[in-house]
Design an enzyme around this catalytic site. Sequence first.
Site, PDB file in Angstrom:
ATOM      1  N   LYS A  12       0.752  -1.005  -0.101  1.00 47.21           N
ATOM      2  CA  LYS A  12      -0.001  -0.106   0.108  1.00 47.21           C
ATOM      3  C   LYS A  12       0.838   1.442  -0.135  1.00 47.21           C
ATOM      4  CE  LYS A  12      -3.122   2.017   3.555  1.00 47.21           C
ATOM      5  NZ  LYS A  12      -2.098   3.265   3.433  1.00 47.21           N
ATOM      6  N   LYS A  17       7.507   0.877   1.534  1.00 45.25           N
ATOM      7  CA  LYS A  17       8.196   0.145   0.288  1.00 45.25           C
ATOM      8  C   LYS A  17       9.515   0.783  -0.147  1.00 45.25           C
ATOM      9  CE  LYS A  17       4.893   0.820  -2.565  1.00 45.25           C
ATOM     10  NZ  LYS A  17       3.875   1.494  -1.646  1.00 45.25           N
ATOM     11  N   LYS A  42       4.722   8.572  -7.233  1.00 41.88           N
ATOM     12  CA  LYS A  42       5.472   9.321  -6.332  1.00 41.88           C
ATOM     13  C   LYS A  42       6.952   9.653  -6.791  1.00 41.88           C
ATOM     14  CE  LYS A  42       4.277   7.935  -2.110  1.00 41.88           C
ATOM     15  NZ  LYS A  42       4.731   7.503  -0.545  1.00 41.88           N
ATOM     16  N   ASP A 126      -1.867  -0.299  -4.006  1.00 44.98           N
ATOM     17  CA  ASP A 126      -3.289  -0.073  -3.703  1.00 44.98           C
ATOM     18  C   ASP A 126      -4.243  -0.647  -4.759  1.00 44.98           C
ATOM     19  OD1 ASP A 126      -1.598   2.060  -2.605  1.00 44.98           O
ATOM     20  OD2 ASP A 126      -3.267   2.424  -1.373  1.00 44.98           O
TER      21      ASP A 126
END
Length: 265
Positions: A12, A17, A42, A126
């Site tokens: 998620k 991560k 991101k 996700d």
Amino acid sequence: MSKTKKIAIYGKGGIGKSTIVSNIAAAHSKDKKVLVIGCDPKADTTRTLVGERIPTILDTLKTKKNTVTEDILYIGYNNVDCVESGGPEPGVGCAGRGVIVAMSLLERLGIFSKDHDLIIYDVLGDVVCGGFAVPLRENFADEVYIVTSGEYMALYAANNISKGIKKLKGKLGGIICNCRGIDNELEIIYEFAEKINSNVIGIVPRNEIVQKSEIDAKTVLEKFPNSPQAEVYRKLANSIILNKKFVIPQPMDIEEFDIFFRKFQ
Ligand code: ADP
Ligand code: MG
């Protein structure tokens, strides 16, 4: 047969991560040639390895038609090779598209044929949309690890990712717990792993030095090499390299998942 070990780390958003990927890469950087591929819009997986954000493949392709390796491949800590797929502007297009575009460019530029001992994909999980499934679906990655905490939403995502892995007949190498410090967290994680036919391959405690390192755009291994936290990442990196236990996960259906989680509340 290629000798390259290719692993994908799913989980998620915000679960930890990139922190795990960059520290594992740093841990192996002394004796292995490592390539890190950030597959999250991101685009911050490699920031702590390079010391700053690097241009993403999607952004570079927008401005430069004949993209060459030097435009998108950056050298980080101890010569770790770093790339970021990037993603579309928020609200525009599929978030996973960057991964599809990135993979074909990396292939075209021959980056996969360079002599890497270890390739690590950092993949947002996700939503298991087409783009984010690419590392698995197209066999870019041979092994998958899922990062989760003992929180409901993180485990919910982990269970969903397991569904994707099962569907794609992927090999799950284990669950990594990035602890949030909630009640019964380890108990929850161990039982979750067992329920989905996997096992726990590493436990990373919560520690403020992770964020202290992040502020300096460094991995924990670089900033606090002698800390117990750095040792945790080294141990995890080693366990992954030595891992021989791979399974097709058996995810829970949603009712089963809710019953499982409620038991601990
Ligand atoms: P993701 O890549 O899954 O979105 P990040 O690795 O960027 O997650 O981590 C999200 C935030 O949590 C970051 O600010 C990071 O510094 C912090 N973090 C991750 N792991 C830990 C940990 N073990 N202890 C403390 N903070 C952590
Ligand atoms: Mg990340």
